[in-house]
Write a protein that holds these residues in place. Sequence first.
Motif, short mmCIF file in Angstrom:
data_model
loop_
_atom_site.label_atom_id
_atom_site.label_comp_id
_atom_site.label_asym_id
_atom_site.label_seq_id
_atom_site.Cartn_x
_atom_site.Cartn_y
_atom_site.Cartn_z
N LYS A 30 0.82 -1.22 0.00
CA LYS A 30 0.00 0.00 0.00
C LYS A 30 0.85 1.27 0.00
N GLU A 31 2.06 1.18 0.53
CA GLU A 31 2.93 2.35 0.60
C GLU A 31 3.19 2.94 -0.79
N VAL A 32 3.23 2.08 -1.80
CA VAL A 32 3.47 2.53 -3.17
C VAL A 32 2.37 3.49 -3.60
N TYR A 33 1.15 3.20 -3.22
CA TYR A 33 0.01 4.06 -3.59
C TYR A 33 -0.02 5.36 -2.80
N ASP A 34 0.70 5.38 -1.67
CA ASP A 34 0.85 6.63 -0.93
C ASP A 34 1.83 7.56 -1.64
N TRP A 35 2.79 6.95 -2.36
CA TRP A 35 3.81 7.73 -3.07
C TRP A 35 3.34 8.22 -4.43
N CYS A 36 2.64 7.33 -5.16
CA CYS A 36 2.37 7.62 -6.57
C CYS A 36 1.11 6.91 -7.06
N SER A 37 0.82 7.12 -8.33
CA SER A 37 -0.27 6.40 -9.02
C SER A 37 0.38 5.50 -10.06
N PRO A 38 0.55 4.20 -9.75
CA PRO A 38 1.29 3.30 -10.64
C PRO A 38 0.41 2.58 -11.67
N VAL A 39 0.96 2.41 -12.86
CA VAL A 39 0.30 1.61 -13.88
C VAL A 39 1.34 0.67 -14.48
#
Length: 341
Positions: A30-39
């Motif tokens: 979930k931390e990744v989604y706190d940093w950015c919007s990944p695709v």
Amino acid sequence: MKKSKPILAITMGDPAGIGPEIAVKTFANKEVYDWCSPVLVGSAAVMDEAMKIAGTPLLLNPIQKVEQARFEFGKIDVLDIGMVVGEIKYGEVSAEAGNLAFYSIVKAIELAKNGEVDGTVTNPINKKAINDAGHHFSGHTEIYAHYTDTSKYAMLLADEKIKVIHVSTHVSLRKACDLAKKERILEVIDILNKGLKRLGIDSPRIGVAGLNPHSGDDGLFGDEEIKEIGPAVVEAKQKGLDVSGPVPPDTLFALAAGGRFDGCVAMYHDQGHIPFKLAGFQWDEETKKMKSVKGVNITLGLPIIRTSVDHGTAFEIAGQGIASPDALMYAINYAVKLAQN
């Protein structure tokens, strides 16, 4: 689609390697989604198989355009490049796998050039597979340079203690010595200085390595330091940069690890890669696998952002569900820093 954080295009890498697996494990954090919007850019079919390998209960959201992405934790937005996937065996080099990996990269570059994403992050590829598929490049860096029409660029490896850029990379050691010229060294010093500032270091302190043992010992073991490297350092200082060198390579990286320098200039591939990987890679003899593979590869000088894991496809463990996503997490974090600056 709401754009409140940097949008990052993450390529799947070679589908026969660990790229898709570590991508799934990263999207499960979930931390990744706190940093950015990944695709994720690649194949939905490959990513579906990777989720089984990783044992991660996520959902796939196949899309054709970035604007269709939901950026919701628990779902992987996969921008499918629309290529039919045949049988790809884990751990085996194949032209089909190389082709899928290559066109995933090209698509990510296209998205960044068009402003649809704020940066790109790449997973590992196999150079032979890429070339077997008819795409004659020696690595990611050269692909990015070609498709962005960039002539002045350099590879920066970054972790918490050591940041090192290279005057040359994927060439023979004999040719690397010939490429250690004043103009190129000065160019790389400048690229590093600007790159470190983008990473939030206001006044970068840069150390430049010598090419020869003991930095040549005043010409006793070679004169490149006298003719090429030293003059480049002098000119960089005249431009107002905080640069030291040429420093004997076996001393430079020990100083950098201790905090003396914010970034180092290596003259060739292994001169920079060995101390960098010694700092960030940890082998566990009991489990017979890497316990940690921290480190980021950043291509500086491009008109778009590109960061990458700094490890290979790890064919020997592909498909086993044991690959570490540490390096990909680091690469995403650095891409976010660059996008914010």
